[in-house]
Design a protein around this motif. Structure first.
Motif, PDB file in Angstrom:
ATOM      1  N   ARG A 192       0.909  -1.205  -0.095  1.00 24.98           N
ATOM      2  CA  ARG A 192      -0.179   0.051   0.067  1.00 24.98           C
ATOM      3  C   ARG A 192       0.771   1.264  -0.154  1.00 24.98           C
ATOM      4  N   VAL A 193       1.934   1.297   0.775  1.00 19.69           N
ATOM      5  CA  VAL A 193       2.862   2.498   0.891  1.00 19.69           C
ATOM      6  C   VAL A 193       3.518   2.494  -0.561  1.00 19.69           C
ATOM      7  N   GLU A 194       3.856   1.444  -1.201  1.00 22.49           N
ATOM      8  CA  GLU A 194       4.684   1.568  -2.454  1.00 22.49           C
ATOM      9  C   GLU A 194       3.686   2.188  -3.364  1.00 22.49           C
ATOM     10  N   GLN A 195       2.439   1.456  -3.570  1.00 20.10           N
ATOM     11  CA  GLN A 195       1.295   2.062  -4.427  1.00 20.10           C
ATOM     12  C   GLN A 195       0.972   3.594  -4.204  1.00 20.10           C
ATOM     13  N   GLY A 196       1.061   4.009  -3.069  1.00 20.26           N
ATOM     14  CA  GLY A 196       0.811   5.421  -2.709  1.00 20.26           C
ATOM     15  C   GLY A 196       1.900   6.269  -3.414  1.00 20.26           C
ATOM     16  N   LEU A 197       2.916   5.810  -2.968  1.00 15.57           N
ATOM     17  CA  LEU A 197       4.288   6.695  -3.304  1.00 15.57           C
ATOM     18  C   LEU A 197       4.271   6.780  -5.053  1.00 15.57           C
ATOM     19  N   LYS A 198       4.052   5.674  -5.384  1.00 12.53           N
ATOM     20  CA  LYS A 198       3.899   5.729  -7.075  1.00 12.53           C
ATOM     21  C   LYS A 198       2.806   6.741  -7.440  1.00 12.53           C
ATOM     22  N   ARG A 199       1.800   6.636  -6.903  1.00 15.53           N
ATOM     23  CA  ARG A 199       0.755   7.398  -7.211  1.00 15.53           C
ATOM     24  C   ARG A 199       1.270   9.158  -7.172  1.00 15.53           C
ATOM     25  N   VAL A 200       1.938   9.373  -5.965  1.00 15.80           N
ATOM     26  CA  VAL A 200       2.325  10.685  -5.920  1.00 15.80           C
ATOM     27  C   VAL A 200       3.379  11.209  -6.767  1.00 15.80           C
ATOM     28  N   ALA A 201       4.219  10.123  -7.223  1.00 11.10           N
ATOM     29  CA  ALA A 201       5.479  10.408  -8.092  1.00 11.10           C
ATOM     30  C   ALA A 201       4.831  10.802  -9.629  1.00 11.10           C
TER      31      ALA A 201
END
Length: 60
Positions: free
Chosen positions: A50-59
């Motif tokens: 979930r953290v990885e997916q969120g960081l990818k969305r922000v990037a």
């Protein structure tokens, strides 16, 4: 007869262990507002995804 294990930690492992000890003893809490939670959910593979997916969305 068994010999005691003589592994030594790498310098990076030592530094991380020291940092972990400082953080868990409350060494940095005076630097953050009281509203920041002090207790977190355990780190699980699902949480990391979930953290990885969120960081990818922000990037993006």
């Amino acid at each position: 007869m068994f010999e005691p294990e003589t592994r030594t930690l790498s310098p990076i492992s030592n530094e991380l262990a020291e940092l972990d000890a400082v953080v868990h003893s409350g060494g940095f809490w005076r630097l953050v507002p009281e509203a920041v939670p002090r207790v977190y959910a355990p780190v699980t593979p699902q949480l990391l995804r979930r953290v990885e997916q969120g960081l990818k969305r922000v990037a993006r």
